[in-house]
Design a protein around this motif. Structure first.
Motif, PDB file in Angstrom:
ATOM      1  N   VAL A  95      70.217  35.309  20.178  1.00  0.00           N
ATOM      2  CA  VAL A  95      68.981  36.299  20.424  1.00  0.00           C
ATOM      3  C   VAL A  95      69.750  37.725  21.610  1.00  0.00           C
ATOM      4  N   GLU A  96      69.676  38.423  20.876  1.00  0.00           N
ATOM      5  CA  GLU A  96      69.444  39.991  21.785  1.00  0.00           C
ATOM      6  C   GLU A  96      68.601  39.314  22.822  1.00  0.00           C
ATOM      7  N   GLU A  97      67.509  39.714  22.350  1.00  0.00           N
ATOM      8  CA  GLU A  97      66.263  39.915  23.297  1.00  0.00           C
ATOM      9  C   GLU A  97      65.363  38.776  22.973  1.00  0.00           C
ATOM     10  N   PRO A  98      65.365  37.803  23.850  1.00  0.00           N
ATOM     11  CA  PRO A  98      65.613  36.359  23.478  1.00  0.00           C
ATOM     12  C   PRO A  98      63.781  36.582  24.652  1.00  0.00           C
ATOM     13  N   ILE A  99      63.233  36.276  25.703  1.00  0.00           N
ATOM     14  CA  ILE A  99      61.676  36.760  26.285  1.00  0.00           C
ATOM     15  C   ILE A  99      61.452  36.846  25.583  1.00  0.00           C
ATOM     16  N   ASP A 100      60.650  36.888  24.595  1.00  0.00           N
ATOM     17  CA  ASP A 100      59.786  37.476  23.577  1.00  0.00           C
ATOM     18  C   ASP A 100      60.117  35.955  22.820  1.00  0.00           C
ATOM     19  N   LEU A 101      60.822  35.796  22.462  1.00  0.00           N
ATOM     20  CA  LEU A 101      61.276  34.235  21.813  1.00  0.00           C
ATOM     21  C   LEU A 101      60.229  33.274  22.355  1.00  0.00           C
ATOM     22  N   LEU A 102      60.636  33.432  23.889  1.00  0.00           N
ATOM     23  CA  LEU A 102      60.342  32.399  24.480  1.00  0.00           C
ATOM     24  C   LEU A 102      58.915  32.307  25.038  1.00  0.00           C
ATOM     25  N   ALA A 103      58.762  33.676  25.169  1.00  0.00           N
ATOM     26  CA  ALA A 103      57.142  33.412  25.914  1.00  0.00           C
ATOM     27  C   ALA A 103      56.236  33.005  24.852  1.00  0.00           C
ATOM     28  N   GLN A 104      56.501  33.360  23.377  1.00  0.00           N
ATOM     29  CA  GLN A 104      55.468  33.028  22.657  1.00  0.00           C
ATOM     30  C   GLN A 104      55.767  31.312  22.189  1.00  0.00           C
ATOM     31  N   THR A 105      56.507  30.141  22.534  1.00  0.00           N
ATOM     32  CA  THR A 105      57.093  29.879  22.048  1.00  0.00           C
ATOM     33  C   THR A 105      56.272  28.794  23.440  1.00  0.00           C
ATOM     34  N   PHE A 106      56.232  29.105  24.636  1.00  0.00           N
ATOM     35  CA  PHE A 106      56.249  28.302  25.599  1.00  0.00           C
ATOM     36  C   PHE A 106      54.424  28.352  25.851  1.00  0.00           C
ATOM     37  N   LYS A 107      54.144  29.423  25.170  1.00  0.00           N
ATOM     38  CA  LYS A 107      52.323  30.036  24.939  1.00  0.00           C
ATOM     39  C   LYS A 107      51.853  28.771  23.936  1.00  0.00           C
ATOM     40  N   ASP A 108      52.546  28.781  23.014  1.00  0.00           N
ATOM     41  CA  ASP A 108      52.275  27.697  21.765  1.00  0.00           C
ATOM     42  C   ASP A 108      52.448  26.529  22.226  1.00  0.00           C
ATOM     43  N   ALA A 109      52.824  26.303  23.176  1.00  0.00           N
ATOM     44  CA  ALA A 109      52.671  24.679  23.914  1.00  0.00           C
ATOM     45  C   ALA A 109      52.186  24.421  25.217  1.00  0.00           C
ATOM     46  N   ASN A 110      51.802  25.614  25.474  1.00  0.00           N
ATOM     47  CA  ASN A 110      50.852  25.656  26.584  1.00  0.00           C
ATOM     48  C   ASN A 110      51.466  25.429  28.027  1.00  0.00           C
ATOM     49  N   PHE A 111      52.508  25.656  27.915  1.00  0.00           N
ATOM     50  CA  PHE A 111      53.669  25.765  29.241  1.00  0.00           C
ATOM     51  C   PHE A 111      53.596  26.644  30.128  1.00  0.00           C
ATOM     52  N   THR A 112      53.111  26.406  31.515  1.00  0.00           N
ATOM     53  CA  THR A 112      53.418  27.405  32.671  1.00  0.00           C
ATOM     54  C   THR A 112      54.403  26.942  33.570  1.00  0.00           C
ATOM     55  N   PHE A 113      55.137  27.469  33.829  1.00  0.00           N
ATOM     56  CA  PHE A 113      56.477  27.013  34.679  1.00  0.00           C
ATOM     57  C   PHE A 113      55.685  26.970  36.031  1.00  0.00           C
ATOM     58  N   PRO A 114      56.183  25.935  36.529  1.00  0.00           N
ATOM     59  CA  PRO A 114      55.912  25.879  37.503  1.00  0.00           C
ATOM     60  C   PRO A 114      55.882  26.616  39.088  1.00  0.00           C
ATOM     61  N   TYR A 115      56.818  27.620  38.728  1.00  0.00           N
ATOM     62  CA  TYR A 115      56.879  28.347  39.996  1.00  0.00           C
ATOM     63  C   TYR A 115      57.019  29.447  39.920  1.00  0.00           C
ATOM     64  N   SER A 116      56.749  29.843  41.122  1.00  0.00           N
ATOM     65  CA  SER A 116      56.163  31.842  40.493  1.00  0.00           C
ATOM     66  C   SER A 116      57.403  32.622  41.730  1.00  0.00           C
ATOM     67  N   ILE A 117      57.983  32.029  41.827  1.00  0.00           N
ATOM     68  CA  ILE A 117      59.241  32.717  42.849  1.00  0.00           C
ATOM     69  C   ILE A 117      60.793  31.610  41.899  1.00  0.00           C
ATOM     70  N   VAL A 118      61.664  32.184  41.393  1.00  0.00           N
ATOM     71  CA  VAL A 118      63.250  31.974  41.114  1.00  0.00           C
ATOM     72  C   VAL A 118      63.846  32.003  42.026  1.00  0.00           C
ATOM     73  N   VAL A 119      64.982  31.812  43.155  1.00  0.00           N
ATOM     74  CA  VAL A 119      66.065  32.063  44.094  1.00  0.00           C
ATOM     75  C   VAL A 119      67.043  31.429  43.174  1.00  0.00           C
ATOM     76  N   ALA A 120      67.727  32.061  42.880  1.00  0.00           N
ATOM     77  CA  ALA A 120      68.967  31.540  41.667  1.00  0.00           C
ATOM     78  C   ALA A 120      70.094  32.161  42.647  1.00  0.00           C
ATOM     79  N   ASP A 121      71.221  30.907  43.328  1.00  0.00           N
ATOM     80  CA  ASP A 121      71.780  31.278  44.709  1.00  0.00           C
ATOM     81  C   ASP A 121      73.236  31.473  43.625  1.00  0.00           C
ATOM     82  N   GLU A 122      74.404  31.849  44.040  1.00  0.00           N
ATOM     83  CA  GLU A 122      75.434  31.865  43.080  1.00  0.00           C
ATOM     84  C   GLU A 122      74.863  32.180  41.723  1.00  0.00           C
ATOM     85  N   CYS A 123      74.232  33.422  40.965  1.00  0.00           N
ATOM     86  CA  CYS A 123      73.803  33.497  39.756  1.00  0.00           C
ATOM     87  C   CYS A 123      74.903  34.043  39.349  1.00  0.00           C
ATOM     88  N   GLN A 124      76.212  33.660  39.479  1.00  0.00           N
ATOM     89  CA  GLN A 124      77.388  34.445  38.578  1.00  0.00           C
ATOM     90  C   GLN A 124      77.763  33.252  37.596  1.00  0.00           C
TER      91      GLN A 124
END
Length: 191
Positions: A95-124
């Motif tokens: 989908v074009e706007e995935p963030i809101d969809l995933l935010a609701q999915t994670f909220k419904d599952a009571n899931f919290t991402f376990p890290y406050s910062i993600v560093v993505a090396d070679e992110c390309q």
């Protein structure tokens, strides 16, 4: 230079509040290199590289994802932490706007991402149908901050730029020659 930039950013941010950092690298050799960098240059003795060479059951028993500074390949983190959401992540990537969809999915599952910062090396390499891209989408949907590093971001490719904009509100190009960055980079000595 990119790793020093990330280290300077993490040092600044950790002075304001404690952080839990997930440092993603595309390969095992780079993961080992980043773990050594974190231990030696950032004085993070507990920084650890979490490898797919350790069986998943043993990683679970060792509670490796409790580490405050974890370095891992995207596949290892995805398999251990995000695989229960694989169908939702697959749908979100379509989908074009995935963030809101995933935010609701994670909220419904009571899931919290376990890290406050993600560093993505070679992110390309994390764009499209990859575990790395799913991690970035999940982190953003859960409110974690993301620092993506790339010497070759390939921002000229329209699809890549479109995918990156789904994750990043701000995309900036920095040079290690910038005085604000250069002050953190130690002199190089050739022997």
């Amino acid at each position: 230079g990119k790793t020093y930039l990330a280290g300077a950013y993490l040092q600044r941010e950790s002075g304001q509040r404690s952080l839990r950092v997930l440092f993603l690298t595309p390969s095992v050799p780079l993961g080992v290199q980043q773990a050594l960098f974190a231990q030696r240059m950032l004085n993070l003795e507990d920084a650890c590289f979490i490898s797919g060479d350790i069986p998943p059951e043993k990683r679970k028993a060792l509670k490796v994802w409790n580490a405050g500074f974890a370095i891992s390949t995207p596949q290892t983190f995805y398999n251990d932490v995000l695989s229960p959401f694989s169908l939702s992540l697959e749908e979100a990537r379509k989908v074009e706007e995935p963030i809101d969809l995933l935010a609701q999915t994670f909220k419904d599952a009571n899931f919290t991402f376990p890290y406050s910062i993600v560093v993505a090396d070679e992110c390309q390499g994390y764009i499209g149908e990859t575990d790395g891209y799913s991690i970035l989408l999940a982190a953003k949907a859960c409110g974690s901050r993301i620092l993506a590093l790339s010497a070759t971001p390939q921002l000229h490719a329209p699809r890549r730029l479109e995918e990156l904009r789904k994750v990043f509100d701000q995309i900036e190009v920095f040079s290690v020659e910038d005085p604000e960055i250069k002050r953190y980079v130690p002199e190089r000595v050739v022997v």
